[in-house]
Write a protein that holds these residues in place. Structure first.
Motif, short mmCIF file in Angstrom:
data_model
loop_
_atom_site.label_atom_id
_atom_site.label_comp_id
_atom_site.label_asym_id
_atom_site.label_seq_id
_atom_site.Cartn_x
_atom_site.Cartn_y
_atom_site.Cartn_z
N ALA A 6 14.09 -5.48 19.06
CA ALA A 6 15.43 -5.36 18.48
C ALA A 6 15.62 -4.00 17.82
N GLY A 7 14.56 -3.48 17.18
CA GLY A 7 14.65 -2.19 16.52
C GLY A 7 14.45 -1.01 17.45
N MET B 205 10.41 -10.04 5.77
CA MET B 205 9.61 -9.13 6.59
C MET B 205 10.27 -8.86 7.94
N ILE B 206 11.04 -9.84 8.42
CA ILE B 206 11.70 -9.68 9.71
C ILE B 206 12.65 -8.49 9.69
N VAL B 207 13.49 -8.42 8.62
CA VAL B 207 14.44 -7.32 8.49
C VAL B 207 13.70 -5.99 8.36
N GLY B 208 12.60 -5.99 7.61
CA GLY B 208 11.82 -4.78 7.43
C GLY B 208 11.25 -4.27 8.75
N ILE B 209 10.73 -5.17 9.57
CA ILE B 209 10.17 -4.79 10.87
C ILE B 209 11.26 -4.19 11.75
N ILE B 210 12.42 -4.84 11.80
CA ILE B 210 13.51 -4.37 12.66
C ILE B 210 13.99 -2.99 12.22
N MET B 211 14.16 -2.78 10.91
CA MET B 211 14.66 -1.51 10.42
C MET B 211 13.67 -0.37 10.68
#
Length: 252
Positions: free
Chosen positions: A214-215, A1-7
């Protein structure tokens, strides 16, 4: 989910940087609807994230010549005062009601932007000279735009971008491009004031904040590069679509 939020937040940042928005309302909608966070946690985190997004976008807009510092700084300071007091009131509103109220404000902001564009349609963008009011009138209008926008931001967790831009265009005689660029400067102290108060109240998720920042921060810096390069019609359309999309996500 972390990668999804950032993207996803990177893509959000691209759009927010382009229109000169802090995008708190839009971020709240995504965090609550897509990722399932509570409305109060989303509100506090989104407001805090808006600090970093606005700073990043402001630097880029300043370099691109889209900003009027002599007007943006006073409006932002007035806004910070309004946001400090109203963010405390937000914690007293039940989650279900706050969600609908925030969506309503987002729809209203889109409508106001559209109405202002219609009124302003007879003026060519390249004919606007960004001539600010002088003396007492400048400080009066700066206080009206800043305090009212700060109250809305702190109470409903939105960046108040359309209200700030409308006030700048209508009361302070900004062009669309300069209104978009200067708004990110105005939002910075508003978000800082409300974010500090939300941290004090316990509505700020620091881990989530890092992911969002970050995103959005990297996206906003890049998105601001397109404000001057794309035609004013694209900018005006995006200004309206951002709050509408945020509101739809909250109510669907």
């Amino acid at each position: 989910m972390i990668v999804g939020i950032i993207m996803i937040m990177f893509m959000v940042g691209l759009l927010l940087g382009f229109v000169g928005a802090g995008g708190s309302g839009f971020i709240i909608s995504i965090l609550t609807t897509v990722f399932g966070f509570s409305i109060h946690t989303s509100l506090g985190t989104a407001l805090a994230a808006m600090i970093f997004t606005s700073v990043s976008g402001s630097i880029s807009h300043y370099k691109e010549g889209n900003m009027l510092l002599n007007a943006g700084i006073p409006v932002g300071l007035f806004g910070a005062a309004g946001a400090w007091f109203s963010s405390t009131w937000s914690a007293m509103i039940p989650a279900g009601e706050l969600k609908w109220m925030t969506a309503g404000i987002l729809f209203l902001s889109a409508l106001l932007i559209w109405l202002r564009m219609m009124v302003n349609s007879g003026i060519k963008e390249n004919q606007r000279q960004d001539i600010l009011p002088a003396g007492f009138h400048f400080w009066l209008y700066a206080a009206i735009v800043g305090i009212s926008s700060g109250i809305l931001s702190g109470l409903f967790g939105i960046g108040s971008t359309p209200f700030i831009q409308l006030g700048m265009m209508f009361l302070l005689n900004f062009s669309v491009r300069r209104a978009a660029g200067t708004t990110m400067l105005v939002i910075t102290p508003i978000a800082l004031s409300a974010g500090i108060n939300d941290l004090r109240l316990g509505y700020l998720d620091l881990a989530l904040l890092l992911e969002v920042v970050a995103g959005t921060m990297s996206g906003a810096y890049i998105g601001a590069k397109f404000t001057k390069r794309l035609p004013p019609t694209a900018l005006k359309t995006a200004m309206i679509l951002v709050p509408v999309l945020g509101a739809l996500l909250l109510v669907i």
